[in-house]
Design an enzyme around this catalytic site. Structure first.
Site, short mmCIF file in Angstrom:
data_model
loop_
_atom_site.label_atom_id
_atom_site.label_comp_id
_atom_site.label_asym_id
_atom_site.label_seq_id
_atom_site.Cartn_x
_atom_site.Cartn_y
_atom_site.Cartn_z
CB CYS A 40 -0.85 -0.07 1.26
SG CYS A 40 -1.70 1.43 1.72
CB SER A 42 0.29 3.52 4.37
OG SER A 42 -0.97 4.02 4.05
CG HIS A 45 3.21 7.97 2.90
ND1 HIS A 45 3.78 8.86 2.03
CD2 HIS A 45 1.88 7.99 2.64
CE1 HIS A 45 2.84 9.41 1.28
NE2 HIS A 45 1.67 8.89 1.63
CG HIS A 62 -0.68 -1.39 6.51
ND1 HIS A 62 0.41 -0.87 5.87
CD2 HIS A 62 -1.76 -0.93 5.86
CE1 HIS A 62 0.00 -0.12 4.86
NE2 HIS A 62 -1.32 -0.13 4.84
CB CYS A 170 -5.16 -1.43 4.00
SG CYS A 170 -4.68 0.30 3.91
ZN LIG Z 1 -2.63 0.70 3.57
#
Ligand SMILES: [Zn+2]
Ligand SMILES: [Zn+2]
Length: 378
Positions: A40, A42, A45, A62, A170
């Site tokens: 993902c 994220s 990031h 995650h 997610c």
């Molecule tokens: Zn995610």
């Protein structure tokens, strides 16, 4: 036990796939053999250090699914052998936010999630030299096995292959929750979705299933248009308010920002009709600020955030799994790449380049039952 996992040692450097130590589950925790995990934005990031300091060393990952191998004391909702999807907000159901029904704002889950710890404030992960590792978003599923909070292991209905179930926790729950729990989109309402990556495509699908029309998909990359149109968008345009208003003259009933940048949040505001509300789903790096023309609050427009679908993952994940089993929601088509743990850095690079949609990392070929696709490995 020793497991292989993808570890973020230092932001800006590639993740290292290596052996780490995983302790057994404690009270109200579950040990899961990971079948597959989704990659993902994220994760990018995290890997780039954009979510603040002291968030490493960490095992990332995650969104995923697997099979329960062992449970700690006090766990009654799953037994070894059960298929589960991960929820990275294992709501305690005891704090004031949970009791008020704002489960995704659970205070201990939020506090410990930011610290990279499980619900009791400690870690089950370490390097062989004893250095403690953080659990990425309380899930840490770029790993062969993981220990998660009991409420982070959500039992799934039978019939859904685990490589598809891996996506639920997610992108799918976030995108569908924004449409169903936050905007509560009604049949015939107009929708604009800004950003057609992994989560944005789920927002498009949720809007279609809600009966929205038109659904205007916006992306700076025309290569994403086909995926969005296939997923239920009625129009696909470049990121400008003029282009959206060429489709929906008076502005849209609902705008969803699924990028996490100041200019696209502003765009979500600019495309609203008077009285409508924009929902910001995208995760913005720390320090990003947004400015709005304040005079336009006279138009009764609103803007609000949404975290993790703003619903109840324990109920939403099985419902979304059922939607997939019944054929209403196709998860297969958002997966553009399938790889193994060693392909993780290539998958992160594809996201940095904005290339493709979801990559699935297969941790256990037998359990995941994933098709072979470009991306190497599995
Ligand atoms: Zn995610
Ligand atoms: Zn709580």
């Amino acid at each position: 036990m020793r497991i292989r996992a993808a570890v973020l040692h230092e932001p800006g450097e590639p993740l290292v796939v290596e052996e780490v130590e995983l302790d057994p589950p404690k009270e109200r925790e579950v040990l899961v053999r990971v079948a597959a995990a989704g990659v993902c934005h994220s994760d990018v990031h995290f890997a780039d250090g954009a979510l603040g300091k002291r968030r490493w060393p960490m095992v990332l990952g995650h969104e995923g699914a697997g099979v329960v191998e062992a449970v700690g004391e006090g766990v009654t909702h799953v037994v070894p052998g059960d298929a589960v999807g991960f929820s990275f907000v294992p709501s305690c159901r005891e704090c004031s936010a949970c009791l008020a029904g704002r489960l995704t704002q659970c205070e201990p889950a939020g506090r410990n999630g930011v610290r990279g710890m499980l619900m009791d404030g400690t870690s089950r992960l370490s390097l062989p030299d004893g250095t403690a590792l953080q659990h990425g978003l309380m899930t840490a599923c770029f790993a062969e096995r993981t220990v998660v909070a009991a409420n982070g292991a959500v039992p799934l209905p039978p019939g859904l292959p685990l490589w598809q179930a891996a996506l639920l926790g997610c992108g799918v729950v976030t995108g569908f929750g924004a449409v169903r729990n936050v905007a509560r989109v009604q049949p015939g309402e107009s929708v604009c979705v800004i950003g057609c990556g992994g989560v944005g495509l789920q927002v498009v699908a949720a809007a279609r299933i809600a009966g929205a029309s038109p659904i205007v998909a916006v992306d700076r990359d025309p290569a994403k248009f086909e995926l969005a149109l296939h997923r239920g968008a009625t129009h696909a345009v470049d990121p400008s308010a003029e282009s959206v208003r060429a489709v929906v003259g008076g502005g849209v009933d609902h705008a969803f920002e699924v990028v996490g940048r100041a200019e696209t949040i502003r765009l979500a505001w600019d495309v609203l009709r008077p009285g409508a509300t924009a929902v910001v789903v995208g995760l913005a790096p720390k320090g990003v600020e947004v400015s709005l023309p304040a005079i336009e609050f006279l138009s009764d427009r609103g803007i609000r955030g949404s975290y993790y679908g703003s619903g109840d993952a324990a109920a939403d994940l099985p419902a979304l799994a059922q939607l997939t089993v019944s054929g209403e929601l196709d998860l297969d088509e958002v997966v553009t790449h399938v790889t193994d743990l060693d392909g993780i850095n290539d998958a992160l690079d594809r996201l940095r380049r904005g290339e493709g949609a979801r990559t699935i990392v297969v941790l256990d070929t037998g359990l995941a039952r994933a098709p072979t696709r470009n991306g190497g490995g599995a």
